[in-house]
Design a protein around this motif. Structure first.
Motif, short mmCIF file in Angstrom:
data_model
loop_
_atom_site.label_atom_id
_atom_site.label_comp_id
_atom_site.label_asym_id
_atom_site.label_seq_id
_atom_site.Cartn_x
_atom_site.Cartn_y
_atom_site.Cartn_z
N ASP A 165 45.35 58.78 73.82
CA ASP A 165 44.36 58.55 73.32
C ASP A 165 44.56 59.63 72.09
N LYS A 166 45.38 60.81 71.57
CA LYS A 166 44.81 61.71 70.73
C LYS A 166 45.95 61.47 69.46
N LEU A 167 46.69 60.37 69.50
CA LEU A 167 47.54 59.72 68.51
C LEU A 167 47.17 58.30 68.29
N PRO A 168 45.95 57.70 66.80
CA PRO A 168 46.13 56.40 67.08
C PRO A 168 47.28 55.63 66.09
N SER A 169 48.09 54.56 66.74
CA SER A 169 49.45 54.09 65.90
C SER A 169 48.95 54.19 63.87
N GLU A 170 48.02 54.14 63.96
CA GLU A 170 47.52 53.95 62.44
C GLU A 170 47.80 55.66 62.00
N LYS A 171 47.81 56.33 62.24
CA LYS A 171 48.37 57.57 61.57
C LYS A 171 49.70 58.11 61.53
N ILE A 172 50.82 56.70 61.89
CA ILE A 172 52.36 57.19 62.12
C ILE A 172 52.87 57.00 60.71
N LEU A 173 53.41 57.75 60.11
CA LEU A 173 53.20 57.04 58.25
C LEU A 173 54.30 56.31 57.99
N THR A 174 55.09 56.04 59.02
CA THR A 174 56.33 55.88 58.40
C THR A 174 56.72 53.92 58.98
N SER A 175 56.20 53.36 58.91
CA SER A 175 56.35 51.70 58.89
C SER A 175 57.78 51.90 60.42
N PHE A 176 59.14 52.24 60.19
CA PHE A 176 59.65 51.83 61.56
C PHE A 176 60.00 52.94 62.76
N ASN A 177 58.68 53.96 62.33
CA ASN A 177 58.56 54.80 63.34
C ASN A 177 57.02 54.05 63.97
N LYS A 178 56.20 53.36 63.40
CA LYS A 178 55.08 52.86 63.43
C LYS A 178 55.63 51.49 64.43
N ARG A 179 56.13 50.94 64.50
CA ARG A 179 57.12 50.04 65.26
C ARG A 179 57.18 50.26 66.67
N ILE A 180 57.92 51.19 66.43
CA ILE A 180 58.03 52.17 67.81
C ILE A 180 57.53 51.96 68.75
N TYR A 181 56.65 53.20 68.11
CA TYR A 181 55.04 54.02 69.01
C TYR A 181 54.36 52.86 69.15
N GLU A 182 54.63 51.64 68.46
CA GLU A 182 52.71 50.15 68.87
C GLU A 182 54.06 49.58 69.98
N PHE A 183 55.69 49.04 70.21
CA PHE A 183 56.43 48.77 70.72
C PHE A 183 56.11 49.30 71.91
N ILE A 184 56.52 50.90 72.17
CA ILE A 184 56.15 51.04 73.64
C ILE A 184 55.22 51.14 73.92
N LEU A 185 53.84 51.42 73.35
CA LEU A 185 51.99 51.64 73.96
C LEU A 185 52.22 49.86 74.55
N ALA A 186 52.53 48.75 74.00
CA ALA A 186 52.37 47.26 74.59
C ALA A 186 53.18 47.43 75.36
N LYS A 187 54.26 47.82 76.07
CA LYS A 187 55.39 47.41 76.77
C LYS A 187 54.33 48.51 78.39
N PHE A 188 54.17 49.14 77.34
CA PHE A 188 53.67 50.35 78.94
C PHE A 188 52.44 49.85 79.37
N ARG A 189 51.10 48.96 78.59
CA ARG A 189 50.25 48.49 78.86
C ARG A 189 50.26 47.34 80.01
N GLU A 190 51.89 46.35 79.26
CA GLU A 190 52.14 44.96 80.16
C GLU A 190 53.02 45.73 81.19
N ASN A 191 53.83 46.86 81.09
CA ASN A 191 54.52 46.81 82.14
C ASN A 191 54.91 48.52 83.78
N GLY A 192 53.70 49.09 82.63
CA GLY A 192 53.79 50.48 83.02
C GLY A 192 54.42 50.92 83.18
N ILE A 193 55.35 51.08 82.49
CA ILE A 193 57.41 51.43 82.22
C ILE A 193 57.78 51.48 81.15
N ILE A 194 58.74 51.71 80.26
CA ILE A 194 59.13 51.52 78.83
C ILE A 194 61.18 52.13 79.61
#
Length: 267
Positions: A165-194
């Motif tokens: 809620d506080k940090l939209p993924s587009e604010k992550i400046l480095t591509s690698f960390n953005k990939r990780i961040y978006e993967f975490i959000l997607a997995k959490f939405r899917e399973n509720g755990i990571i």
């Protein structure tokens, strides 16, 4: 190359109030204040002296310790000698003893500065040699905060929703960390755990090793949500800085578009 002097106006008055309070003598008294004003070193020494009762042994020792620290940061040896002489007269301690302590503290100060510089060089070299996150060296402050927030999310999955809620993924400046961040959000939405094991789906072994390194550093930090908020603030600050740099190089149309966008966000 300016000479700094500190004007200390009695009872916290501003110059106009001070002058008016003395009527016809006001301007003359104010000129006298300016004439007798101390330079920054003298001001610091006087400020420290006022903290202690230098008539007592304990007060004198405390004042001397702090005075020595102040004088150790003076880079000119002659100035150190002059101030040490004045200090010697004021507290009744041999000038040579004071100079010995100043030299000792000065060496300690230099050593600390060298250590800080060395750490900064190491940090920059580490960023330049990062073959996984190649954008880190260009976005060092943001990338470091990104790593910290990712590690926090992995160690505290119950906070992921708040972070999102506080940090939209587009604010992550480095591509690698953005990939990780978006993967975490997607997995959490899917399973509720990571977990680290989940990363095998989308990351290679070197990348997973890098993410594990983020987690290892978090073990030592043991961040709470206040710390996480600081990481988020840093990422936002770096985004704003980058936006400012882009505006400096942008044409009028781009700037007007940016202003319109800000207005829309405020509605």
């Amino acid at each position: 190359n300016l000479t700094v002097r500190i004007l200390n106006i009695p009872r916290g008055k501003d110059p106009d109030e001070f002058i008016r309070s003395y009527g016809n003598e006001g301007q003359a008294r104010f000129r006298l204040l300016i004439k007798n004003s101390a330079n920054d070193i003298e001001y610091q020494l006087k400020k420290e002296e006022n903290k202690y009762d230098t008539l007592t042994t304990e007060g004198k020792i405390a004042y001397l310790k702090n005075a020595v620290k102040i004088l150790s940061k003076v880079n000119n040896k002659i100035e150190q000698e002059i101030y040490a002489g004045k200090l010697s007269e004021a507290v009744g301690i041999d000038k040579g003893t004071i100079m010995s302590q100043i030299t000792k503290e000065y060496k300690k100060h230099l050593k600390l500065q060298d250590k800080k510089r060395f750490k900064e060089i190491q940090k920059n070299l580490s960023a330049q040699q990062d073959h996984i996150n190649k954008e880190k060296s260009k976005n060092l402050r943001s990338a470091t905060a990104e790593e910290a927030i990712i590690a926090f999310m992995l160690s505290r999955p119950e906070c992921i929703k708040d972070i999102q809620d506080k940090l939209p993924s587009e604010k992550i400046l480095t591509s690698f960390n953005k990939r990780i961040y978006e993967f975490i959000l997607a997995k959490f939405r899917e399973n509720g755990i990571i977990s680290i094991a989940d990363f095998r789906e989308a990351f290679d072994s070197d990348e997973i090793s890098k993410i594990t390194g983020y987690l290892a550093r978090e073990t030592y930090r043991n961040s709470d949500f206040n710390a996480a908020q600081e990481y988020i603030d840093i990422i936002w600050q770096e985004n704003e800085k980058l936006a400012g740099e882009r505006l400096d190089n942008a044409g009028a149309n781009v700037i007007l578009e940016y202003i319109d966008k800000l207005r829309e966000q405020k509605k």
